[in-house]
Design a protein around this motif. Structure first.
Motif, mmCIF file in Angstrom:
data_model
loop_
_atom_site.group_PDB
_atom_site.id
_atom_site.type_symbol
_atom_site.label_atom_id
_atom_site.label_comp_id
_atom_site.label_asym_id
_atom_site.label_seq_id
_atom_site.Cartn_x
_atom_site.Cartn_y
_atom_site.Cartn_z
ATOM 1 N N PRO A 201 1.048 -1.233 -0.077
ATOM 2 C CA PRO A 201 0.078 -0.210 -0.071
ATOM 3 C C PRO A 201 0.867 1.201 0.083
ATOM 4 C CG PRO A 201 0.151 -0.951 2.201
ATOM 5 C CD PRO A 201 0.679 -2.023 1.198
ATOM 6 N N ASP A 202 0.158 2.352 -0.558
ATOM 7 C CA ASP A 202 0.910 3.681 -0.504
ATOM 8 C C ASP A 202 0.815 4.135 1.034
ATOM 9 O OD1 ASP A 202 1.410 3.671 -3.361
ATOM 10 O OD2 ASP A 202 -0.546 4.373 -3.512
ATOM 11 N N THR A 203 2.026 4.607 1.583
ATOM 12 C CA THR A 203 2.333 4.884 2.829
ATOM 13 C C THR A 203 2.872 6.603 2.954
ATOM 14 O OG1 THR A 203 4.246 4.001 3.195
ATOM 15 C CG2 THR A 203 2.471 2.710 3.889
ATOM 16 N N ASP A 207 8.863 5.082 2.152
ATOM 17 C CA ASP A 207 9.045 4.530 0.875
ATOM 18 C C ASP A 207 9.180 2.907 1.321
ATOM 19 O OD1 ASP A 207 10.188 3.750 -1.360
ATOM 20 O OD2 ASP A 207 12.288 4.322 -0.742
ATOM 21 N N VAL A 208 8.307 2.343 0.833
ATOM 22 C CA VAL A 208 8.204 0.654 1.107
ATOM 23 C C VAL A 208 8.440 0.000 -0.194
ATOM 24 C CG1 VAL A 208 7.019 1.137 3.173
ATOM 25 C CG2 VAL A 208 5.893 0.729 0.975
ATOM 26 N N ALA A 209 9.076 -1.244 -0.122
ATOM 27 C CA ALA A 209 9.202 -2.371 -1.201
ATOM 28 C C ALA A 209 9.569 -3.568 -0.630
ATOM 29 C CB ALA A 209 10.440 -1.782 -2.012
ATOM 30 N N ALA A 210 9.048 -4.595 -1.376
ATOM 31 C CA ALA A 210 9.203 -6.148 -1.063
ATOM 32 C C ALA A 210 9.431 -6.880 -2.286
ATOM 33 C CB ALA A 210 7.909 -6.268 -0.403
ATOM 34 N N VAL A 223 8.849 -30.813 -7.570
ATOM 35 C CA VAL A 223 8.988 -30.572 -6.117
ATOM 36 C C VAL A 223 7.861 -29.431 -5.725
ATOM 37 C CG1 VAL A 223 10.469 -29.631 -4.305
ATOM 38 C CG2 VAL A 223 11.239 -31.299 -6.063
ATOM 39 N N ASP A 224 7.195 -29.470 -4.701
ATOM 40 C CA ASP A 224 6.365 -28.508 -4.192
ATOM 41 C C ASP A 224 7.217 -27.295 -3.860
ATOM 42 O OD1 ASP A 224 3.993 -30.781 -2.734
ATOM 43 O OD2 ASP A 224 4.074 -29.871 -4.950
ATOM 44 N N VAL A 225 6.750 -25.992 -4.190
ATOM 45 C CA VAL A 225 7.137 -24.757 -3.728
ATOM 46 C C VAL A 225 6.160 -23.764 -3.154
ATOM 47 C CG1 VAL A 225 8.564 -22.761 -4.434
ATOM 48 C CG2 VAL A 225 8.954 -24.968 -5.520
ATOM 49 N N VAL A 226 6.533 -23.443 -1.696
ATOM 50 C CA VAL A 226 5.416 -22.827 -0.989
ATOM 51 C C VAL A 226 6.061 -21.625 -0.569
ATOM 52 C CG1 VAL A 226 3.693 -22.360 0.763
ATOM 53 C CG2 VAL A 226 3.927 -24.487 -0.568
ATOM 54 N N GLY A 227 7.142 -21.550 0.227
ATOM 55 C CA GLY A 227 7.933 -20.612 0.812
ATOM 56 C C GLY A 227 7.609 -19.326 1.709
ATOM 57 N N ASP A 228 8.238 -18.468 1.549
ATOM 58 C CA ASP A 228 7.977 -17.347 2.746
ATOM 59 C C ASP A 228 6.890 -16.465 2.459
ATOM 60 O OD1 ASP A 228 10.463 -18.632 3.461
ATOM 61 O OD2 ASP A 228 11.646 -17.049 2.302
ATOM 62 N N PHE A 229 6.706 -15.506 3.362
ATOM 63 C CA PHE A 229 5.520 -14.642 3.042
ATOM 64 C C PHE A 229 5.594 -13.482 3.754
ATOM 65 C CE2 PHE A 229 4.028 -16.522 7.091
ATOM 66 C CZ PHE A 229 3.641 -15.344 7.844
ATOM 67 N N TYR A 230 4.956 -12.415 3.257
ATOM 68 C CA TYR A 230 5.262 -11.053 4.251
ATOM 69 C C TYR A 230 3.927 -10.244 3.756
ATOM 70 C CZ TYR A 230 5.963 -9.540 -0.587
ATOM 71 O OH TYR A 230 5.721 -9.101 -1.845
ATOM 72 N N ASP A 231 3.765 -9.129 4.442
ATOM 73 C CA ASP A 231 2.601 -8.422 4.508
ATOM 74 C C ASP A 231 2.874 -6.951 5.081
ATOM 75 O OD1 ASP A 231 -0.325 -7.678 3.687
ATOM 76 O OD2 ASP A 231 -1.245 -9.312 4.892
ATOM 77 N N LEU A 232 2.094 -5.996 4.393
ATOM 78 C CA LEU A 232 2.139 -4.723 5.237
ATOM 79 C C LEU A 232 0.926 -3.838 5.063
ATOM 80 C CD1 LEU A 232 3.693 -2.343 6.347
ATOM 81 C CD2 LEU A 232 4.151 -1.560 3.913
ATOM 82 N N PHE A 233 0.160 -3.583 6.213
ATOM 83 C CA PHE A 233 -1.177 -3.053 5.945
ATOM 84 C C PHE A 233 -1.480 -2.204 7.023
ATOM 85 C CE2 PHE A 233 -1.041 -6.853 8.345
ATOM 86 C CZ PHE A 233 -1.951 -6.911 9.355
ATOM 87 N N ARG A 234 -2.464 -1.155 6.743
ATOM 88 C CA ARG A 234 -2.982 -0.263 8.009
ATOM 89 C C ARG A 234 -3.714 -1.001 9.027
ATOM 90 N NH1 ARG A 234 -3.179 5.171 7.808
ATOM 91 N NH2 ARG A 234 -2.901 5.193 5.535
ATOM 92 N N ALA A 426 12.513 -13.668 1.038
ATOM 93 C CA ALA A 426 11.462 -12.572 1.190
ATOM 94 C C ALA A 426 12.207 -11.595 1.869
ATOM 95 C CB ALA A 426 10.325 -12.906 1.726
ATOM 96 N N LEU A 427 12.266 -10.308 1.003
ATOM 97 C CA LEU A 427 12.718 -9.291 1.727
ATOM 98 C C LEU A 427 11.686 -8.063 1.598
ATOM 99 C CD1 LEU A 427 16.100 -9.121 -0.503
ATOM 100 C CD2 LEU A 427 15.706 -10.106 1.812
ATOM 101 N N MET A 428 11.571 -7.215 2.679
ATOM 102 C CA MET A 428 10.724 -6.026 2.803
ATOM 103 C C MET A 428 11.596 -4.788 3.391
ATOM 104 S SD MET A 428 6.879 -5.477 3.884
ATOM 105 C CE MET A 428 6.901 -6.501 5.355
ATOM 106 N N LEU A 429 11.566 -3.668 2.861
ATOM 107 C CA LEU A 429 12.205 -2.563 3.533
ATOM 108 C C LEU A 429 10.940 -1.386 3.639
ATOM 109 C CD1 LEU A 429 15.409 -1.848 3.735
ATOM 110 C CD2 LEU A 429 14.928 -0.203 2.466
ATOM 111 N N ILE A 430 11.232 -0.882 5.004
ATOM 112 C CA ILE A 430 10.352 0.231 5.105
ATOM 113 C C ILE A 430 11.439 1.538 5.473
ATOM 114 C CG2 ILE A 430 8.772 1.386 6.892
ATOM 115 C CD1 ILE A 430 8.089 -1.647 7.348
ATOM 116 N N ARG A 431 11.129 2.645 4.764
ATOM 117 C CA ARG A 431 12.278 3.608 4.603
ATOM 118 C C ARG A 431 11.620 5.094 4.992
ATOM 119 N NH1 ARG A 431 14.396 6.685 0.155
ATOM 120 N NH2 ARG A 431 16.309 7.841 0.605
ATOM 121 N N VAL A 432 11.985 5.677 6.003
ATOM 122 C CA VAL A 432 11.351 7.031 6.148
ATOM 123 C C VAL A 432 12.107 8.216 5.052
ATOM 124 C CG1 VAL A 432 11.226 8.955 7.742
ATOM 125 C CG2 VAL A 432 10.952 6.677 8.442
#
Length: 437
Positions: A201-203, A207-210, A223-234, A426-432
């Motif tokens: 979402p826009d914040t 400045d956010v990215a994943a 081979v089954d691939v499921v993996g990691d997860f992330y989320d960002l929400f108000r 999975a990578l997520m960055l939150i930057r002011v």
């Protein structure tokens, strides 16, 4: 039958009898099936959040609204009503939520038979949709007395309705995977399409990215691939929640844990400001629902931008997850740690789980990641990319925005491993913003 269809068409929104929608409803395989713990638990959670007396998940075809979950009613009684009598047909017609704080006076539903039959004083419902966008039915709560629903309660109901939609999409993808024998590709698509947000979402002032990078699939073995997860929400007001998780193993069971974790965090974070409490509630959900014995590590942030726009203040909690990293505006990198065991349905609650207070100023950035990046190594089992290389690579991005930073980190790890990915990342960055007032 033709006359009956014509009569219904004159009484109902056109979307109710749309052949494409009816085909999507049939494809769920949920009509006339017994109640299930997954959907009942979501309905129970809706009651706990709103304080209402009844909660429903309904699937509606062209003539009736079938109650797949009906909490607060006699389980031996009827589990459906005529589609014309149910507010569900309004959800289908509009594709939007319907909140009636006083059912007896609300012109949209006051004349429906369900108002008297179910003792509806207030009604709040949200559409449940198919991956193609067809409204399959609704997720709703009923209060016996007229009442308002607080914004946080409405937001939580919307989240739970989306969780029901995601659960249905996941089941359909897995069913098709079994039928086609292409389980790995279907599960990878399901993860990307259903278990990860399509975009962050826009914040304001942030400045956010994943990025999600799947592990290699080699050898043609499916081979089954499921993996990691992330989320960002108000969550509420100007507050936000960010979560990064890593489910042990691959396959259908891991996908179920991922789905449970994502919708539970989204629901609980709207009710609690403590990051540790949200992880505790997730552990309880894993224990109660027992969808799998896979374990889960997770890192979770609850944070709020300063009122003057000068930065962010928040709380960080961990369940056995790699520590978050903070890149300060001057390029230095710090670890953000908090104690807490990983999450497993057979482990006792971790009452010693801690949370750490943090602050980000203008130009500061916080990185959440899974161990796929630190475990990166080449085909010859050379040295891991490791925590120290990750910290150095992050420091080298001094001044870069969120997207540029993640591109540099994933590029450095890929170069180290020769492009070989042994695990999902999975990578997520939150930057002011460095230009915050």
């Amino acid at each position: 039958m033709v006359l009956e269809s014509a009569r219904l068409a004159g009484e109902l929104p056109g979307a109710v009898l749309d052949p494409a929608r009816l085909a999507a409803v049939a494809d769920t395989g949920l009509l006339d099936t017994p109640s299930e713990g997954t959907f009942d638990d979501l309905a129970q959670l809706a009651l706990a959040i709103t304080g209402a007396q009844k909660a429903f998940f309904t699937v509606a075809d062209g003539r009736r609204s079938f109650w797949k979950a009906a909490i607060g009613l006699d389980p031996s009684g009827a589990r459906e009503n005529d589609i014309r009598d149910s507010p569900c047909h309004i959800l289908i017609g509009t594709g939007r939520e319907l909140i009636a704080e006083d059912a007896a006076t609300d012109p949209r539903i006051k004349d429906l038979a369900a108002v008297a039959a179910l003792g509806i004083g207030a009604w709040a419902g949200y559409p449940v949709v198919s991956p193609e966008g067809h409204v399959l039915g609704g997720f709703c709560v009923v209060d016996e007395n007229p009442r308002p629903f607080a914004p946080a309660q409405s937001q939580a109901l919307q989240t739970l309705a989306r969780s029901v939609s995601s659960e249905i999409a996941l089941r359909q993808a897995l069913r098709r995977a079994r039928a086609s024998g292409d389980a790995s590709a279907a599960l990878a698509r399901t993860l990307q399409d259903s278990l990860l947000p399509p975009r962050l979402p826009d914040t304001a002032d942030l400045d956010v990215a994943a990025v999600y990078l799947p592990a290699d699939i080699t050898g043609g073995t499916g081979v089954d691939v499921v993996g990691d997860f992330y989320d960002l929400f108000r969550t509420r007001g100007r507050s936000w929640c960010a979560v990064m998780g890593d489910v042990c193993g691959k396959g259908i069971d891991a996908a179920k844990v991922t789905a449970l974790a994502r919708y539970t965090v989204r629901a609980e974070a709207t009710q609690h400001t403590s990051a540790a409490t949200v992880l505790h509630r997730l552990h309880e959900a894993m224990t109660e629902q027992k969808v799998s014995e896979r374990f889960l590590t997770a890192a979770l942030l609850v944070f709020r931008p300063d009122s003057d726009g000068h930065g962010v203040r928040g709380r960080y909690a961990s369940a056995g997850h790699p520590p978050a990293l903070i890149r300060r505006a001057d390029g230095t990198v710090e670890e953000l740690t908090a104690s807490g065991m990983l999450l497993h349905p057979l482990l006792p609650p971790d009452h010693d789980r801690t949370e750490t207070v943090f602050r980000l100023g203008p130009g500061d950035a916080l990185l959440l990641y899974t161990d796929g990046i630190t475990d990166a190594r080449d085909h010859h089992r050379g040295p891991r990319f490791g925590e120290e290389r990750l910290a150095r690579a992050l420091a080298a991005t001094h001044g870069a925005d969120a997207g540029q930073t993640l591109a540099h980190l994933s590029g450095e790890a890929s170069a180290h491993s020769g492009g070989h990915a042994v695990d999902d990342t999975a990578l997520m960055l939150i930057r002011v913003s460095p230009h915050a007032p």
